[in-house]
Design a protein around this motif. Structure first.
Motif: not given
Length: 404
Positions: A217-218, A305, A309, A312, A333-334
């Motif tokens: 995601f990041d 995603k 995300s 999350r 981050e994922g």
């Protein structure tokens, strides 16, 4: 018949999966479950799969879909995977790809391939519970994988031999470098290089479990360990890394389609195992997966995603708001998971029993993810199948229980 008189000794190492047992809780509608690390079925590309199966059962393709096939796997799908591996820095050809019935079968085959009773498998601490289940049948000893350890290779091999009466060896390192199950954490490039350094010094294989690699995601992507290995050694045939991929977290898990990417010598040995086990993975599933992957893979992964995300972020905000002082948690981050560590006095297996009975909320106790069953004061949360209201309420319930 006294079955205990005829069972192989490995049966004592085979235990029920806590996660598989917890999935039964999903059938109770009043429980908010953060237990199953499974994709949200609402996101499955059902229409495209319907077209895929219709195409596979057309007069042109039905004979192939329903007939016996080669053990290596459906060639068009393997060719598509070759292209995807090239995108992440792993140039290979179709003979470096082997289709399995999910990446779980790959882990089972690799345990069979590499472990003799008493050999040592180096695993992360904690590690994926399914990997421990797959390897346990082959009676290994486990050691903690610490790529930055100062332990000498000779010392690690001596400890492996001493623990098995002199016969055992360190055979491989196993890890998920991206958004690992259960912690959600990723290994830096320096850490991945260190894993390879240690493996080279020990003369062992590296099993890279990449089930979640597509779900970033990041942050900036980090090259897979396999890509770093190829860069060091000039080509896939010179590598020690075995890459395990899966469509379960991206397209759909029910088709049970995964793959191994490795040197041809390794692939050839795995093919012999498949010939002796189930001959080949279902061709119909492979054909459908190939159709869907070629049609929508990139846009579908972008869609899931975006959803995951957001979930999350919602769960991290709820944890920031609801957890009592002293509770820590990862910020992935994922992937699909957040790892929570609570006070050392709390046994999270006992906490789960109270959580279900008193708060009607479920998670996975962390002790099951340690090869030695230690560190009971941790738990795994999955946000993949929970909506915003469930996340807010479920984390609030866990917070109330911890404060109590």
């Amino acid at each position: 018949m006294q079955w205990t008189d005829v069972l192989a000794t490995r049966n004592s190492r085979m235990k029920a999966s806590e996660i598989r047992e917890l999935l039964k809780l999903l059938d109770q509608p009043d429980i908010i479950s953060f237990a199953g690390g499974i994709p949200d079925p609402a996101l499955f590309p059902t229409e495209t799969f319907a077209k895929a199966f219709e195409n596979a059962m057309s007069p042109e393709h039905a004979a192939t879909a329903l007939q016996y096939s080669v053990s290596e796997g459906y060639k068009p799908l393997r060719e598509w995977i070759v292209g995807e591996m090239a995108k992440i820095g792993v140039p290979c050809d179709v003979d470096n790809i082997f289709i399995t019935s999910g990446s779980q079968q790959a882990l089972d085959y690799l345990g069979k391939l590499l472990i003799s009773p008493g050999d040592t498998a180096m695993v992360t601490w904690p590690t994926y519970l399914g990997a421990l289940g797959a390897f346990n049948a082959y009676e290994p000893r486990y050691a903690r994988l610490d790529p930055f350890s100062n332990a000498e290779p000779a010392t690690l091999q001596a400890e492996a031999a001493a623990s098995s009466g002199g016969a055992g060896k360190v055979k491989f390192s196993y890890l998920s470098a991206d958004f690992a199950n259960p912690t959600g954490e990723s290994l830096s490039q320096a850490g991945r290089e260190a894993v390879l350094d240690q493996a080279e010094a020990l003369g062992i294989a590296v099993i890279e479990d990449a089930a979640y690699q597509s779900l970033r995601f990041d942050g900036e992507p980090v090259p897979p360990i396999m890509a770093l290995d190829i860069a060091r050694n000039g080509g896939i045939e010179n590598t020690r890394t075995i890459y395990c991929g899966s469509f379960s977290k991206t397209l759909a898990p029910g088709l049970r389609v995964g793959w191994v990417c490795a040197a041809k010598d390794v692939i050839g040995r795995l093919v012999l195992m498949k010939q002796a086990a189930d001959l080949h993975s279902p061709t119909l599933s492979q054909m459908a997966t190939n159709y869907v992957a070629r049609a929508i893979f990139d846009q579908h992964v972008a869609k899931i995603k975006s959803v995951y995300s957001g979930r999350r972020d919602r769960m991290l905000a709820a944890l920031d708001r609801e957890m009592p002082a002293g509770v820590t948690f990862t910020r992935p981050e994922g992937g699909m998971f957040i790892w929570v560590t609570v006070d050392e006095a709390i046994n999270c297996a006992e906490l789960l029993a109270r959580a279900v009975a008193e708060q009607r909320v479920a998670f996975v106790p962390g002790g099951a993810f340690y090869a030695d069953g230690s560190r009971l004061n941790s738990l795994r949360l999955s946000y993949s199948c929970a909506n915003d209201a469930q996340i807010d309420e479920g984390i609030a319930r866990i917070g109330r229980l911890l404060r109590a």
